[in-house]
Scaffold this active site. Structure first.
Site, PDB file in Angstrom:
ATOM      1  CG  HIS A   1      -1.991   1.024   1.117  1.00 23.13           C
ATOM      2  ND1 HIS A   1      -1.768   2.349   1.406  1.00 23.13           N
ATOM      3  CD2 HIS A   1      -3.279   0.927   0.716  1.00 23.13           C
ATOM      4  CE1 HIS A   1      -2.888   3.022   1.181  1.00 23.13           C
ATOM      5  NE2 HIS A   1      -3.816   2.195   0.760  1.00 23.13           N
TER       6      HIS A   1
ATOM      7  CD  GLU B   1      -2.623   5.073   3.571  1.00 20.06           C
ATOM      8  OE1 GLU B   1      -2.984   4.183   4.345  1.00 20.06           O
ATOM      9  OE2 GLU B   1      -3.416   5.735   2.865  1.00 20.06           O
TER      10      GLU B   1
ATOM     11  CD  GLU C   1      -5.265   1.586  -3.077  1.00 18.66           C
ATOM     12  OE1 GLU C   1      -6.458   1.605  -2.795  1.00 18.66           O
ATOM     13  OE2 GLU C   1      -4.373   1.627  -2.230  1.00 18.66           O
TER      14      GLU C   1
ATOM     15  N   GLY D   1      -7.569   9.209  -0.364  1.00 18.38           N
ATOM     16  CA  GLY D   1      -7.984  10.042   0.764  1.00 18.38           C
ATOM     17  C   GLY D   1      -8.080  11.522   0.419  1.00 18.38           C
TER      18      GLY D   1
ATOM     19  CB  SER E   1     -11.362   9.351  -3.760  1.00 18.86           C
ATOM     20  OG  SER E   1     -10.373   9.964  -2.940  1.00 18.86           O
TER      21      SER E   1
ATOM     22  N   GLY F   1     -11.122   2.831   0.835  1.00 14.34           N
ATOM     23  CA  GLY F   1     -10.622   3.256   2.137  1.00 14.34           C
ATOM     24  C   GLY F   1     -11.719   3.920   2.950  1.00 14.34           C
ATOM     25  N   GLY F   2     -11.763   5.239   2.918  1.00 17.35           N
ATOM     26  CA  GLY F   2     -12.689   6.019   3.739  1.00 17.35           C
ATOM     27  C   GLY F   2     -14.137   5.524   3.698  1.00 17.35           C
TER      28      GLY F   2
HETATM   29  P1  13P Z   1      -9.669   6.192   0.052  1.00 14.96           P
HETATM   30  O1  13P Z   1     -10.812   5.374  -0.494  1.00 14.96           O
HETATM   31  O2  13P Z   1      -9.947   6.755   1.420  1.00 14.96           O
HETATM   32  O3  13P Z   1      -9.173   7.200  -0.917  1.00 14.96           O
HETATM   33  O4  13P Z   1      -8.449   5.164   0.279  1.00 14.96           O
HETATM   34  C1  13P Z   1      -8.103   4.311  -0.741  1.00 14.96           C
HETATM   35  C2  13P Z   1      -7.129   3.331  -0.231  1.00 14.96           C
HETATM   36  O5  13P Z   1      -6.020   3.672   0.135  1.00 14.96           O
HETATM   37  C3  13P Z   1      -7.555   1.919  -0.151  1.00 14.96           C
HETATM   38  O6  13P Z   1      -6.481   1.097   0.116  1.00 14.96           O
END
Ligand code: 13P
Length: 252
Positions: A97, A99, A169, A175, A215, A236-237
């Site tokens: 990921h 992050e 991604e 995010g 997103s 994610g969110g």
């Molecule tokens: P968001 O949907 O919050 O943008 O995050 C995506 C994500 O990083 C899923 O792994």
């Protein structure tokens, strides 16, 4: 065109205590009834993996983790092994990921060890790749995707590719509320599929599931999923909102 079973995965990131996780898992299960033609997977934090698995047993919803070590046990402070994941009901692991790459400085080489290790224990491995905004603006998106894909899959045999899922991604869309346009996403997914065909073979590439993440919301999921090379979403969110996630799973 080859039919691929769609997969909608929720990455809960570093959210939920045990009580919150149970509540969310049950609410998600309630909102995902009747979508048997798609796979749904939740990836909660390690601490609530067992609880979430327990809440979801008999629902058909799969459970996974957000990272995994390549070793079964030993002196790997801070890591969780594939065997532990499986014992807690997990069947899949997200790796690479952005992050993990950006905040925790994980390299393609390290991520590759996770991929190969997880596969050897029978986990489904969701390998995330994606370019930053600077990389997109300087025109190196495809070079970045190729490096991450070749690096992440080094040594992965064709026979194990059925357990691989790729998640595209774009970092600038995570995010931020900015989503890749359906054309941008389709272009990247088609590139990934072509590259996999080149690295392995065409049939295998045709069966590979490639998820879009960044997103994804109830308002944009339908047009993204309508693209020929988009086979699902990594959310994610919106995965922390059972109603929004249920709507995403039920995309048209
Ligand atoms: P968001 O949907 O919050 O943008 O995050 C995506 C994500 O990083 C899923 O792994």
């Amino acid at each position: 065109m080859m039919m691929r079973r769609s997969l909608i995965a929720g990455n809960w990131k570093m959210h939920t205590t045990d009580t919150e996780a149970r509540e969310l898992a049950l609410a998600v299960a309630g909102n995902c009834l009747g979508v048997a033609e798609r796979d749904v997977l939740l990836a909660p934090p390690f601490t609530v993996l067992g609880s979430v698995s327990e809440c979801l047993k008999d629902t058909g919803i799969l459970v996974g983790v957000q990272n995994v070590c390549w070793q079964e046990k030993g002196a790997f402070t801070g890591e969780i092994s594939p065997t532990m994941v499986k014992a807690a009901g997990g069947v899949a692991a997200i790796v690479g990921h952005s992050e993990r790459r950006q905040i925790f400085l994980e390299t393609d080489e390290l991520i590759n060890r996770r991929v190969v290790g997880g596969l050897s224990f029978g986990l489904m491995m969701i390998l995330c790749i994606g370019e930053t905004r600077e990389q997109r603006e300087s025109g190196v998106t495809f070079a970045v995707l190729e490096k991450q894909l070749r690096g992440g899959l080094a040594g992965v045999q064709a026979k194990d590719m059925a357990s691989i899922v790729i998640a595209y991604e774009p970092v600038w869309a995570i995010g931020t509320g900015l989503t890749a346009s359906k054309e941008q996403a389709q272009e990247a997914h088609a590139f990934i599929r072509r590259l996999i065909a080149e690295m392995y073979e065409k049939d295998l590439a045709g069966q590979l599931r490639i998820l879009y993440g960044g997103s994804v919301k109830p308002t944009n999921v339908d047009e993204l999923m309508a693209q020929p090379d988009i086979d699902g979403a990594l959310v994610g969110g919106a995965a922390l909102d059972a109603e929004a996630f249920g709507r995403i799973v039920a995309y048209k």
